[in-house]
Scaffold this motif. Structure first.
Motif, short mmCIF file in Angstrom:
data_model
loop_
_atom_site.label_atom_id
_atom_site.label_comp_id
_atom_site.label_asym_id
_atom_site.label_seq_id
_atom_site.Cartn_x
_atom_site.Cartn_y
_atom_site.Cartn_z
N LEU A 92 0.82 -1.21 0.00
CA LEU A 92 0.00 0.00 0.00
C LEU A 92 0.86 1.26 0.00
N LYS A 93 2.04 1.19 0.61
CA LYS A 93 2.95 2.34 0.56
C LYS A 93 3.35 2.64 -0.88
N PHE A 94 3.65 1.60 -1.64
CA PHE A 94 4.04 1.78 -3.04
C PHE A 94 2.87 2.28 -3.88
N ALA A 95 1.67 1.78 -3.57
CA ALA A 95 0.49 2.25 -4.29
C ALA A 95 0.28 3.74 -4.05
N LEU A 96 0.48 4.17 -2.82
CA LEU A 96 0.35 5.58 -2.47
C LEU A 96 1.38 6.42 -3.22
N TRP A 97 2.63 5.95 -3.22
CA TRP A 97 3.69 6.68 -3.93
C TRP A 97 3.42 6.69 -5.43
N TYR A 98 2.89 5.59 -5.95
CA TYR A 98 2.56 5.51 -7.38
C TYR A 98 1.54 6.59 -7.74
N GLU A 99 0.51 6.70 -6.94
CA GLU A 99 -0.53 7.70 -7.20
C GLU A 99 0.05 9.12 -7.13
N GLU A 100 0.94 9.34 -6.17
CA GLU A 100 1.57 10.65 -6.04
C GLU A 100 2.45 10.97 -7.24
N PHE A 101 3.16 9.98 -7.75
CA PHE A 101 4.04 10.24 -8.88
C PHE A 101 3.28 10.37 -10.19
N LYS A 102 2.06 9.87 -10.25
CA LYS A 102 1.22 10.21 -11.40
C LYS A 102 0.95 11.71 -11.39
N ARG A 103 0.73 12.27 -10.22
CA ARG A 103 0.52 13.72 -10.13
C ARG A 103 1.80 14.48 -10.45
N ASN A 104 2.94 13.96 -9.98
CA ASN A 104 4.21 14.61 -10.29
C ASN A 104 4.48 14.61 -11.80
N LYS A 105 4.17 13.51 -12.44
CA LYS A 105 4.33 13.45 -13.90
C LYS A 105 3.48 14.52 -14.57
N GLU A 132 7.17 27.96 -12.44
CA GLU A 132 6.40 26.72 -12.50
C GLU A 132 7.31 25.53 -12.79
N PHE A 133 8.26 25.73 -13.67
CA PHE A 133 9.26 24.70 -13.95
C PHE A 133 10.01 24.31 -12.68
N MET A 134 10.42 25.31 -11.91
CA MET A 134 11.20 25.07 -10.70
C MET A 134 10.35 24.44 -9.60
N THR A 135 9.12 24.90 -9.43
CA THR A 135 8.29 24.35 -8.36
C THR A 135 7.82 22.94 -8.68
N ALA A 136 7.60 22.65 -9.97
CA ALA A 136 7.26 21.27 -10.34
C ALA A 136 8.39 20.32 -9.98
N MET A 137 9.62 20.75 -10.21
CA MET A 137 10.77 19.93 -9.82
C MET A 137 10.90 19.85 -8.30
N ALA A 138 10.61 20.94 -7.61
CA ALA A 138 10.73 20.94 -6.15
C ALA A 138 9.72 19.99 -5.51
N ILE A 139 8.49 19.97 -6.02
CA ILE A 139 7.47 19.07 -5.48
C ILE A 139 7.85 17.62 -5.77
N THR A 140 8.34 17.37 -6.97
CA THR A 140 8.78 16.01 -7.32
C THR A 140 9.91 15.55 -6.41
N ALA A 141 10.86 16.45 -6.15
CA ALA A 141 11.96 16.12 -5.25
C ALA A 141 11.45 15.84 -3.84
N SER A 142 10.45 16.58 -3.41
CA SER A 142 9.89 16.37 -2.08
C SER A 142 9.22 15.01 -1.97
N SER A 143 8.60 14.56 -3.04
CA SER A 143 7.99 13.23 -3.04
C SER A 143 9.06 12.14 -2.98
N LEU A 144 10.19 12.38 -3.65
CA LEU A 144 11.30 11.43 -3.56
C LEU A 144 11.84 11.39 -2.14
N GLU A 145 11.94 12.55 -1.50
CA GLU A 145 12.39 12.58 -0.11
C GLU A 145 11.42 11.82 0.78
N LYS A 146 10.14 11.94 0.51
CA LYS A 146 9.12 11.22 1.28
C LYS A 146 9.39 9.71 1.27
#
Length: 436
Positions: free
Chosen positions: A155-168, A224-238
């Motif tokens: 379920l942790k991976f499913a949650l991260w998967y859903e989050e990275f769909k948003r990051n994409k 927007e380019f920078m914040t999209a990368m920042a949010i993606t990086a934050s998800s990786l940190e998560k």
């Protein structure tokens, strides 16, 4: 970004050589547009295309001229114009520096985003694979770092998967936002060039025109380019922080890979530290921090100043290179993640069955007690089990007449079934993966 954290493809995208190549691409596209408008002859255009080039010697020439001019665009224009000769006078005709710099920067950001999106797609596949691999791996869910209720590791991976769909999606949106150019002159009024030149140039480059510019493309796009990368990086940190917690000796439910020959400590040979996940955490901080000056770059004086320029030369390549790197690290960690299901079970037992408290609470309420009355009874027995060595929560309940007068042993046995916590996992998976 330092070489240690720079991967080859992303490093090249942000290299000076590629930057000057993109500047040249813009200049040639402008020359092609001038040719279509009758300003440059076919022979002159052919000579410009054939003779201009960016190699190491050209880069060095630009640097030499920049030391004299203290203006890198003029140094670039002179260097490539000299490659052509007389027809070099058509290069940069009617343009201002930002026409070239900002339009070329759009091409660079687009290249970087294509590479990042490709990497996110690869990460999504790994997350999906692990979600199903560990769909039946029961573990303790934790809130505040404390045992809450059972769940499955998948379920942790499913949650991260859903989050990275948003990051994409964020990265794709950023690509759409930054894929604009401007060829509109000193303050965006087309004073020395016709608007048709911009249309033809940007069509050649595959960019859209900025509907209204001053001297620059507006920096909310770059933010927007920078914040999209920042949010993606934050998800990786998560993800990294979760693995770091699970790797603690007292928990040891999962562990980042430790390669043969790797050493964890200069002093303690037994150490297997989560250094990769810690590196992901650290670089995510850098990327997030870089998003702040990107937003501060939005407010420039009048039609343009260059307070943003020096900032972007640092934060954009550093952030894109760092994000590319930690995406790579995360993929490697998750592909070879070491998982200890037996420790997950052992850790569940440490809370002595207290995680069934919510189900006992519901059962007592359904027997007619008020929620407060039921809560007090359950909490009293939970604390008794927690504070009494060798006493399980279920046994404490069976010794309490306030419980046994309302729930039979058979009803209590039914409550203490881990499967009851997991009965809707398929429902969650269906929502996440049904159309993926």
């Amino acid at each position: 970004m330092i070489k240690r954290y720079t991967r080859e493809k992303m490093g090249y995208i942000w290299s000076e050589k590629n930057k000057f190549q993109k500047w040249l691409d813009v200049e040639i596209a402008v020359c092609k547009a001038w040719n279509k408008l009758g300003k440059i002859s076919d022979d002159a255009l052919k000579e410009i295309i054939e003779k201009t080039h960016i190699d190491d010697q050209t880069v060095e020439k630009i640097h030499e001229l920049d030391k004299i001019y203290n203006h890198d665009v003029l140094a670039f224009v002179t260097a490539v114009a000299q490659q052509v000769g007389e027809n070099g006078r058509y290069i940069h005709l009617g343009l201002t520096s930002s026409d070239v710099i900002d339009t070329a920067l759009a091409l660079i950001m687009r290249e970087a985003l294509d590479l990042l999106i490709e990497s996110v797609d690869e990460l999504l596949e790994i997350l999906k694979e692990n979600a199903f691999r560990y769909k039946d791996t029961v573990m303790m869910g934790r809130t505040h770092g404390v045992h809450a209720e059972p769940m499955v590791f998948g379920l942790k991976f499913a949650l991260w998967y859903e989050e990275f769909k948003r990051n994409k999606k964020r990265l794709q949106n950023a690509k759409e936002t930054v894929s604009v150019g401007t060829i509109s002159g000193a303050v965006g009024t087309y004073s020395n060039i016709p608007p048709q030149l911009e249309e033809l140039t940007l069509a050649e480059l595959g960019l859209k025109p900025e509907p209204v510019a001053n001297q620059v493309i507006q920096r909310d796009r770059h933010a927007e380019f920078m914040t999209a990368m920042a949010i993606t990086a934050s998800s990786l940190e998560k993800i990294a922080v979760e693995i770091r917690h699970l790797q603690r000796t007292e928990v040891l439910e999962a562990q980042e890979p430790f390669k043969k020959g790797q050493r964890g400590s200069s002093a303690m040979p037994h150490k297997r530290n989560p250094i990769t996940c810690e590196r992901i955490t650290g670089l995510a901080r850098v990327i997030r921090a870089n998003a702040i000056p990107a937003m501060e770059d939005i407010a420039l004086w009048h039609e343009r100043d260059i307070s943003h320029s020096s900032v972007e030369r640092v934060i954009m390549p550093d952030s894109a290179i760092a994000l590319d790197y930690i995406l790579h690290l995360t993929k490697n960690v998750l592909k070879e993640l070491v998982v200890y299901p037996e420790n997950m079970r052992k850790n569940m037992d440490k809370s002595k069955g207290l995680y069934f408290s919510s189900k006992v609470l519901v059962a007592l309420v359904e027997k007619g007690l008020s929620r407060d009355e039921a809560y007090d009874i359950v909490q009293r027995n939970a604390m008794k089990a927690w504070d009494t060595e060798g006493l399980m929560f279920k046994d404490a309940l069976l010794q309490d007449p306030d419980v046994t007068s309302r729930l039979t042993k058979e009803e209590i046995d039914k409550i203490f079934n881990v499967g009851e916590f997991l009965k809707n996992i398929d429902y969650i998976y269906k929502r996440v993966f049904e159309n993926s």
